[in-house]
Each structure stands twice: as structure tokens, then as C-alpha cells.
Design a protein around this motif. Structure first.
Motif, PDB file in Angstrom:
ATOM      1  N   ARG A  66       0.803  -1.681   0.247  1.00  0.00           N
ATOM      2  CA  ARG A  66       0.133   0.271  -0.062  1.00  0.00           C
ATOM      3  C   ARG A  66       0.631   1.312   0.204  1.00  0.00           C
ATOM      4  NH1 ARG A  66      -3.959  -0.693   5.229  1.00  0.00           N
ATOM      5  NH2 ARG A  66      -4.602   1.284   4.256  1.00  0.00           N
ATOM      6  N   CYS A  67       1.841   0.793   0.477  1.00  0.00           N
ATOM      7  CA  CYS A  67       2.291   2.394   0.421  1.00  0.00           C
ATOM      8  C   CYS A  67       3.544   2.256  -0.586  1.00  0.00           C
ATOM      9  CB  CYS A  67       3.782   2.640   2.444  1.00  0.00           C
ATOM     10  SG  CYS A  67       3.194   2.769   3.610  1.00  0.00           S
ATOM     11  N   HIS A  68       3.867   3.592  -1.307  1.00  0.00           N
ATOM     12  CA  HIS A  68       4.534   3.001  -2.726  1.00  0.00           C
ATOM     13  C   HIS A  68       5.896   3.813  -2.762  1.00  0.00           C
ATOM     14  CE1 HIS A  68       0.796   1.411  -4.196  1.00  0.00           C
ATOM     15  NE2 HIS A  68       0.625   1.724  -4.406  1.00  0.00           N
ATOM     16  N   SER A  69       5.912   5.200  -1.913  1.00  0.00           N
ATOM     17  CA  SER A  69       6.801   6.251  -2.084  1.00  0.00           C
ATOM     18  C   SER A  69       6.790   6.104  -0.496  1.00  0.00           C
ATOM     19  CB  SER A  69       6.695   7.139  -3.133  1.00  0.00           C
ATOM     20  OG  SER A  69       6.019   7.510  -1.870  1.00  0.00           O
ATOM     21  N   HIS A  70       8.173   7.305  -0.199  1.00  0.00           N
ATOM     22  CA  HIS A  70       8.432   7.367   1.389  1.00  0.00           C
ATOM     23  C   HIS A  70       7.319   8.879   1.686  1.00  0.00           C
ATOM     24  CE1 HIS A  70      10.318  11.191  -1.642  1.00  0.00           C
ATOM     25  NE2 HIS A  70       9.899  11.606  -0.202  1.00  0.00           N
ATOM     26  N   HIS A  71       7.540   9.218   0.522  1.00  0.00           N
ATOM     27  CA  HIS A  71       5.877  10.445   0.886  1.00  0.00           C
ATOM     28  C   HIS A  71       4.446   9.302   1.589  1.00  0.00           C
ATOM     29  CE1 HIS A  71       7.294  13.010  -1.750  1.00  0.00           C
ATOM     30  NE2 HIS A  71       7.625  12.297  -2.385  1.00  0.00           N
ATOM     31  N   ASP A  72       4.113   8.501   1.049  1.00  0.00           N
ATOM     32  CA  ASP A  72       3.326   7.879   2.163  1.00  0.00           C
ATOM     33  C   ASP A  72       3.573   7.415   3.145  1.00  0.00           C
ATOM     34  OD1 ASP A  72       1.813   7.901  -0.446  1.00  0.00           O
ATOM     35  OD2 ASP A  72       2.316   5.845  -1.037  1.00  0.00           O
ATOM     36  N   VAL A  73       4.582   7.070   3.510  1.00  0.00           N
ATOM     37  CA  VAL A  73       5.129   7.017   4.600  1.00  0.00           C
ATOM     38  C   VAL A  73       5.226   7.990   6.049  1.00  0.00           C
ATOM     39  CG1 VAL A  73       7.563   5.862   6.020  1.00  0.00           C
ATOM     40  CG2 VAL A  73       7.066   4.524   3.920  1.00  0.00           C
TER      41      VAL A  73
END
Length: 601
Positions: free
Chosen positions: A556-563
Motif C-alpha cells: 500500500r505504501c508506494h514511496s517515502h511520501h506515503d510513509v
């Protein structure tokens, strides 16, 4: 000492004329380092006369110029050549240049001539600092101020050199109001073991900060002196421990210079691309142990670019043949006749420096400094699973380390040297790409602003550095990353499976350390009274630490932005749960990905 004879003066005059008229001066540059940024911030230019002349010594050079009434001319030439050479080397930061204050009172002295020489070099004026030595007596302060006014109007900075060494330190300081003050090496030598010297240096640092000047400590020769200066809050340092005066100085400080910061330095390097020595390995001809010395000589004759030949059998390196020693023996009288048919195993170095391809550059650099001087010249062997991979050049290693240091300095927090946002986000994206499970802990100090208001920003910096030290100690340096986003915000990216226990230990360790930053009265009261953000006076508990943890879903997390969004919310929830009593909190967020229907980052 007896005064110079007429013959001495004539000899000085002839030699001095040859030096000045022929512009036969060379410039050395000694690095000046920032103790907070852990980087080179400038260089002091030091002049030398011709190496084959008694004028090589600058004291003799300027003494002769004084006897021959050419000191103004020599001084202007020195600064012109220093600026030209500094610009030609494309050195970073500031250029510090010396001048005797009394010289500016000479009727022949014209500041504009020195300014024109610097302008001609192409060096911006704001990068030049003019050092006035405090060792020489001075009476006409107003005259020096008038001479300095032209330099200041042109954009140059002013520094007082040798502070504390001579006649009227505080008077010169207050009269000239320099931007920099350089503490004489007397106060630095043995500083770590001398409480009186520490008190002098601490006082000078406090006065400087009070009047808006920066302090440079001269004559640093040991790691202990350097650390003592850093502990006292001194901004900059200079000395043999940081680098000697050389014609072409390094652009970066030696690796591991700040030994107490070495774990942080290694952590900052861990996520840099191209950090393993294997990427420096190059193809290189090899020979077997039974190859004759005649055959080795023929191979080296065909390949003048090859400096060393690995001796390999069944894929494993057994030794190394270096061109220099081999040629000396083989081409010596009777060398070919006596040894030409012998196998190279008879001559090879059986203990060359050999490193595995995945070794970090910092570790290889330490190996190079630890081995015997003759063991490594230009190249060393690189292996993969003990099988020969190639040769690596020492110069390539040093160049790569310098590049990494420059990049680290650009993306690291200057206070803790920990990775900033860019390395943190690169690390998260790399873990997502490799689909490795990891946890992210967002750490934030509680009641930090009130603490700063009461105890000051310098004390606040000490708290932040302590938190950095504890975070590094509680994480696994082999697989976790400790990042410093800024201020009192830290982010821990942890691949270690026992991340929860590590966070709990960090929370407990900080709560145990926090009271030590307060005075006895505030410690007994359990906090401090000061104004809040609305200007209302209220009580704030002792410093605490709130940690919000998320476990990103790799699907579900595709990049550091999501994290980052998840971690920020987890930190917010942790701070809500800390309670008014303080002491911090550890909150583990169950949300592992962006909300359903949320826009893509």
C-alpha cells in the motif's frame, strides 16, 4: 642577537630583490574547520620564499624586507599571489591572509592596491578575511580603523590573530570589532587537561558570541584538544591535527577525525550509493605463481600503465608484484642472469592488502592508514568471496571518499552529523523497492521550547546531541538508520526485528538522562515555570520523548511520501498520549498505508 652587518644587509637586499622582482614566492594553505559542521570552511594562506634560499623562512623574508624598506611591497605581493593561487585551486570557503597592523600606518601603504590585486584574481571580496596579528604593539588605533575602512567597504572581513599572545587583546578587539578572533595556540595546547586554559577559552568564546564574532582556535594538535574545544562551543579550529600547510590542501577533513562522532559518521554513510570498494575494482593483468621473472618483465614492458601484477592461482590471489621493486632487482647488475628463470612466487609480496568487495569505503580507508608504509603504494587487491575481482587505486578511493563527504555535508544535519531528509527518504524508498519489512519511529522532544527559553539554545543543542547519541546507541548500525530531520525531530528507520524493545530502551534512556540538563532547583521541582506560546506563565514538566511508530505495508505504501504521512500522524498521536505529567510516550499506529481513496502522493 647582534644586529646585521652591512655585508648581511647587502646580501639580504640582493636576494630580496631577486625574490620580489621575480615574484619567487610560494603559497601554502592550512585548512580551517567548523567544529559544528565537521567540514572545511576556509584556509589560511602562508607564504614561503624559494626553497633553495635563506628567504624560505618567512621570518627571515620579512626581516630582510624590513631592513631594506620593502615590507609594504612584499606584503602586497603576498596577498596578490595568495588570492591568485587560492582562486586557481578553486578552494572552497574563506581565505584568511595576514598583515601586521602597524604596516597600515606606513605612508606608502595603499589599501586599494591590495584590493585591486584580489579583484584581479576573480575571488569575491566577501570570501577574504584579513588577519591582524595581536603580537605587535599598536598605538594609533584610529589610523588602523581608517585603513581598515577601505577593506570593509570593499567587502573584506577582519580577524584578530594570536588573541591573548601579546599586548592589548581586549583593546584591539573592542577598537576594531572584527568578525573573527583567533585564539593563540598557547591556550589550546593541552587544553583538555588544563582547567585554567579551558576557562580562558570558554570566556573568550562567550565574549565573542556576545559581540557577534566567531572564534577560531589555533594550534590544535590532538584529538583530545579538538574535542575539548567542541565541548566548549568553539566554532572553528586550525592546526596539524586537522591538516598541515601544503601547496594543494584537501577539500575535506580526514575520515574519523571526530572520534566521538564516528558512529554517527558511519551511520550517515550507510545509505550512500556507491559506498562499497567493489565499485572501484578495475581489470588488471595477472600472472600465476610459476610465471618466470623474464615473462613478468616482458609483460610490464608491454604495459607501462600497469603498476602492480596480482599473482593468482585457481582464482585466488596469492601475492602481488610491484613494478618499482621488481624493476630495481631485475635490471640490477646480473639481476636478469641470476633471477630471470625463477618463478615469480620467489619474489612476490605474499601479504598484500586484500579487501572484500562489499567493505565500506570508510573501513578500507582505515585499513590503509593502519598497514605498514611500504605495503600499499598505488593499488590494492579486491576480492569477491576470496576470489580475485580486480585492483583498486588508492587515489580513486580518496576521491570517492571526498565526494561522499561533500555529499554528506550537503545532506546531513550540521549539529549531529546525522542524515537529513534526503538520505532518510532514499533509505525508505530503497527498502520499499527491495520489499524489506521495516518500522519507522518518529521521535520528538516534549516541552523543548520552554526549556530553550529558560536554559538557552546552547544548552538545547546539548539535549539534541544527547538524543542523537542515545538513538544511535539503541539501534542496530548494520541495518537501521538514525536520521535527524531538523530541530528536535528525529526519524529512525529500523529493519531490526526487535524495533519495539529498542524504542522502549531509547525512551527509558532519555527519561533517565533528561534531569541532568536542569539545575538542582528545577530538578527537585520536576520542571520549570515560564511563559507558554500565548504569553501565559505556567509550569512545564521536565523534558520527555514522544515516539510514534508505523509499520508500512509494502503493497500500500508506494514511496517515502506515503510513509512520511503515516509517521507524522503517529508522532502526533504519541504526543497526545504523553499526558500533562510529561515523561513521553510510545505509540504504535495500526494504520499501515494511505487511507482508502486518498490521492496518490
Amino acid at each position: 642577537m647582534s644586529p646585521p652587518t652591512l655585508e648581511d644587509v647587502n646580501r639580504f637586499r640582493d636576494e630580496l630583490e631577486a625574490v620580489i622582482d621575480g615574484r619567487r614566492l610560494s603559497m601554502l594553505f592550512q585548512p580551517i574547520a567548523s567544529l559544528r559542521g565537521r567540514a572545511v570552511v576556509g584556509y589560511e594562506a602562508l607564504v614561503r620564499g624559494p626553497a633553495d634560499s635563506m628567504m624560505h623562512n618567512p621570518l627571515v623574508l620579512f626581516g630582510a624586507a624590513q631592513h631594506c624598506n620593502r615590507v609594504v611591497e612584499l606584503d602586497l605581493l603576498c596577498r596578490e599571489l595568495a588570492a591568485q593561487r587560492f582562486a586557481a585551486l578553486n578552494l572552497p570557503g574563506l581565505l584568511f591572509m595576514n598583515i601586521v597592523p602597524a604596516l597600515m600606518l606606513d605612508p606608502d601603504y595603499r589599501p586599494q592596491r591590495a584590493i585591486d590585486g584580489i579583484v584581479a584574481s576573480g575571488l569575491p571580496m566577501h570570501r577574504v578575511v584579513l588577519e591582524l596579528s595581536e603580537r605587535y604593539p599598536l598605538e594609533d588605533y584610529s589610523g588602523v580603523r581608517r585603513a581598515l575602512a577601505e577593506y570593509r567597504e570593499a567587502g573584506l572581513e577582519i580577524a584578530i590573530d594570536d588573541l591573548g599572545a601579546g599586548y592589548a587583546s581586549l583593546r584591539l578587539w573592542s577598537e576594531l570589532q572584527p568578525g573573527y578572533v583567533k585564539i593563540d595556540q598557547h591556550f589550546v595546547r593541552g587544553l583538555d587537561a588544563d582547567p585554567v586554559k579551558r576557562e580562558f577559552v570558554r570566556s573568550m568564546g562567550e565574549i565573542a558570541r556576545g559581540v557577534g564574532a566567531q572564534v577560531v582556535a589555533e594550534g590544535v594538535e590532538t584529538a583530545a584538544e579538538l574535542q575539548a574545544l567542541a565541548d566548549l562551543g568553539i566554532e572553528m579550529a586550525q592546526g596539524y591535527h586537522l591538516g598541515r600547510p601544503v601547496p594543494e590542501p584537501p577539500l575535506a577533513l580526514p575520515v574519523g577525525l571526530f572520534e566521538r562522532d564516528l558512529p554517527l559518521l558511519r551511520d550517515a554513510w550507510r545509505w550512500q550509493r556507491g559506498q562499497s570498494v567493489g565499485e572501484l575494482a578495475r581489470p588488471n593483468p595477472t600472472v600465476t605463481p610459476t610465471t618466470s621473472m623474464d615473462a613478468v618483465s616482458a609483460l610490464l614492458a608491454k604495459r607501462p600503465d600497469v603498476h602492480a601484477l596480482p599473482v593468482v592461482a585457481d582464482g585466488r590471489p596469492l601475492g602481488l608484484v610491484r613494478r618499482g621493486p621488481f624493476t630495481d632487482l631485475y635490471l640490477s647488475r646480473y639481476g636478469r642472469d641470476l633471477h630471470g628463470r625463477k618463478p615469480i612466487a620467489w619474489f612476490m609480496d605474499t601479504e598484500p592488502l586484500t579487501v572484500e568487495h562489499d567493505l565500506q569505503l570508510a573501513d578500507v580507508s582505515r585499513l590503509l592508514t593502519d598497514v605498514a608504509t611500504g605495503q600499499v603504494e598505488h593499488e590494492f587487491i579486491v576480492t569477491r568471496d576470496r576470489q580475485y575481482l580486480g585492483m583498486a587505486r588508492v587515489i580513486d578511493l580518496l576521491r570517492r571518499i571526498t565526494d561522499l563527504q561533500v555529499r554528506n555535508a550537503r545532506h546531513a544535519n550540521p549539529l549531529t552529523l546525522l542524515p537529513g531528509n534526503v538520505p532518510i527518504y532514499e533509505c525508505i524508498d530503497d527498502l520499499l523497492r527491495r520489499r524489506l519489512e521495516f518500522a519507522v519511529a518518529y521521535c520528538d522532544l516534549d516541552h523543548f521550547k520552554p526549556f530553550n527559553d529558560v536554559y538557552g539554545y546552547s544548552r538545547g543543542d546539548e539535549v539534541i546531541k544527547k538524543l542523537a547519541e542515545l538513538a544511535v546507541a539503541q539501534t542496530d548500525g548494520e541495518c537501521d538508520l538514525v536520521g535527524h530531520i531538523g530541530g528536535d525531530d528525529f526519524m529512525l528507520v529500523m529493519v531490526s526485528t526487535d524495533w519495539r524493545e529498542r524504542c522502549e530502551r531509547l525512551l527509558a534512556a532519555f527519561n533517565a538522562a533528561a534531569p541532568d540538563f536542569y539545575g538542582a532547583e528545577d530538578r527537585a521541582a520536576g520542571g520549570i515555570w515560564t511563559e507558554d506560546r500565548q504569553g501565559q506563565r505556567r509550569f512545564f514538566p521536565l523534558l520527555g520523548l514522544s515516539i510514534g511508530v508505523v509499520l508500512p505495508d509494502l503493497d500500500r505504501c508506494h514511496s517515502h511520501h506515503d510513509v512520511a504521512v503515516l509517521a507524522t500522524e503517529a508522532k502526533h498521536q504519541a504526543k497526545l498520549r504523553r499526558g500533562e505529567a510529561g515523561g513521553g510516550a510510545l505509540y504504535i499506529d495500526r494504520r499501515r498505508g494511505p487511507a482508502v481513496g486518498a490521492p496518490a502522493a
